[in-house]
Design a protein around this motif. Structure first.
Motif, short mmCIF file in Angstrom:
data_model
loop_
_atom_site.label_atom_id
_atom_site.label_comp_id
_atom_site.label_asym_id
_atom_site.label_seq_id
_atom_site.Cartn_x
_atom_site.Cartn_y
_atom_site.Cartn_z
N SER A 207 100.21 35.21 -57.97
CA SER A 207 100.86 35.52 -56.98
C SER A 207 101.64 34.44 -56.45
CB SER A 207 100.25 36.16 -56.01
OG SER A 207 99.53 37.44 -56.35
N GLN A 208 101.13 33.23 -56.48
CA GLN A 208 101.66 31.94 -56.06
C GLN A 208 102.65 31.53 -56.92
OE1 GLN A 208 98.99 28.49 -54.59
NE2 GLN A 208 99.70 27.38 -56.45
N PHE B 289 105.78 33.70 -56.33
CA PHE B 289 106.52 33.50 -55.32
C PHE B 289 107.11 32.26 -55.25
CE2 PHE B 289 106.40 31.65 -50.87
CZ PHE B 289 106.79 33.05 -50.23
N ARG B 290 106.55 31.23 -55.92
CA ARG B 290 107.50 29.81 -55.83
C ARG B 290 108.50 29.82 -56.94
NH1 ARG B 290 102.37 25.78 -55.43
NH2 ARG B 290 102.02 26.21 -53.02
N ARG C 167 112.40 32.88 -56.29
CA ARG C 167 112.68 33.10 -54.77
C ARG C 167 113.66 34.23 -54.45
NH1 ARG C 167 115.57 27.50 -53.65
NH2 ARG C 167 116.39 27.85 -55.85
N GLU D 65 109.60 41.79 -52.85
CA GLU D 65 108.09 41.73 -52.87
C GLU D 65 107.72 42.80 -53.73
OE1 GLU D 65 104.32 44.05 -51.78
OE2 GLU D 65 106.70 44.72 -51.34
N MET E 172 107.91 41.63 -57.47
CA MET E 172 106.84 40.68 -57.61
C MET E 172 105.22 41.50 -57.71
SD MET E 172 107.25 37.21 -55.26
CE MET E 172 107.24 38.20 -53.82
N ARG F 16 103.33 41.24 -61.29
CA ARG F 16 102.00 40.74 -61.20
C ARG F 16 101.10 41.81 -61.89
NH1 ARG F 16 99.67 39.96 -55.34
NH2 ARG F 16 99.69 42.17 -55.58
#
Length: 227
Positions: free
Chosen positions: A57-58, A61-62, A65, A69, A72, A76
Motif C-alpha cells: 500500500s505504501q 501510494f508513493r 501519485r 484509490e 490502487m 494491491r
C-alpha cells in the motif's frame, strides 16, 4: 532446513534462527513430530499478511501519485493474492526449504500454491519480528516492487481509464490514441500506439493487439505525469 544457505541466498542474517525455522514449518510437519518442540508458521503468516499489505500500500501510494484509490485497491489485490505470492515464493526457491510432513511432501506440497503463498507471508512476518518494518520493506523492494514497476500486474489495470480520469480534471486537455505502425506477418502482428494529450505524444506502447498497445501507451503517459 538449511538456514545458512537461505540467509546466504537472500543476503539476510537473522538474529533469531528459531523465527526463520518456524516460518518454513508447515502444520503437517508439526503433527508428525508431536514429541518435539516445533511451532508451525500460521501465526507468522497472519503477521506477514499485514506487513505485506502495508508495504505494498505504501509503495503504490508513493509511486503512483495520480492513481485513484479504487485502482490502487485493485492493483494491491492482484499483488497480494495467492497466485502472485506463490510466484514470489517460487522465484526465491522457498519450496526447497519447507519442513513438511511426509504425506504432504509426497503429494506435491512443495509446489502447492496455498503452502507457498503462506510461507512467503510467514517469512515476511518472521523478518519483521526479527529486524523491523524497514528491513521487511527492503526485502519487498528487492523482490516484489520491481515486478510491480515492470508491469507484471498490468493485466489487472485499465490505464486508459486512469489517464482519462486524470485528464478530465483539466477542461482544456484531450486524449487521443492512434495506431501509428503495424509490424510482422498477419499471424504474428505487432501494433505500435501513440497516445496524444492536446495533440502532443505523451506515450508509446507496443502490443500484440491494438488494445494492448494503447494500454501500454497510456501507462507510459501516466508514468510521465507521475515523474
Amino acid at each position: 532446513m538449511d538456514v545458512a544457505q537461505l540467509e546466504k541466498q537472500l543476503n539476510i542474517s537473522f538474529h533469531n534462527h528459531d523465527l526463520i525455522s518456524q516460518a518454513f514449518t508447515h502444520s503437517s510437519y508439526v503433527n508428525e513430530h508431536r514429541n518435539e518442540v516445533f511451532s508451525d508458521n500460521e501465526r507468522l503468516e497472519f503477521l506477514g499478511d499485514a506487513v505485506l499489505e502495508l508495504g505494498v500500500s505504501q509503495h503504490l501510494f508513493r509511486k503512483n501519485r495520480k492513481m485513484p484509490e479504487g485502482e490502487m485497491t485493485k492493483l494491491r489485490a492482484a499483488i497480494v493474492c495467492e497466485p502472485s505470492l506463490k510466484g514470489f515464493a517460487q522465484d526465491l526457491n522457498f519450496g526447497a526449504y519447507l519442513l513438511l510432513g511426509k504425506g504432504e511432501d509426497q503429494t506435491g506440497g512443495r509446489e502447492r500454491p496455498a503452502i507457498l503463498a503462506d510461507v512467503f507471508e510467514a517469512f515476511l512476518g518472521a523478518l519483521y519480528l526479527d529486524q523491523g518494518f524497514d528491513t521487511a520493506l527492503k526485502f519487498l523492494e528487492d523482490y516484489v516492487f520491481p515486478k510491480i514497476q515492470a508491469g507484471a500486474f498490468s493485466h489487472e489495470m485499465d490505464y486508459k481509464s486512469q489517464l482519462q480520469e486524470f485528464v478530465q480534471q483539466f477542461k482544456n486537455k484531450t486524449v487521443e490514441y492512434k495506431i501509428v505502425e503495424e509490424r510482422g506477418p498477419s499471424h504474428n502482428k505487432e501494433f505500435v500506439a501513440n497516445v496524444f494529450i492536446n495533440d502532443e505524444v505523451s506515450g508509446e506502447g507496443i502490443g500484440r493487439t491494438k488494445k494492448e498497445a494503447e494500454q501500454r501507451a497510456a501507462k507510459l503517459a501516466i508514468d510521465g505525469l507521475d515523474a
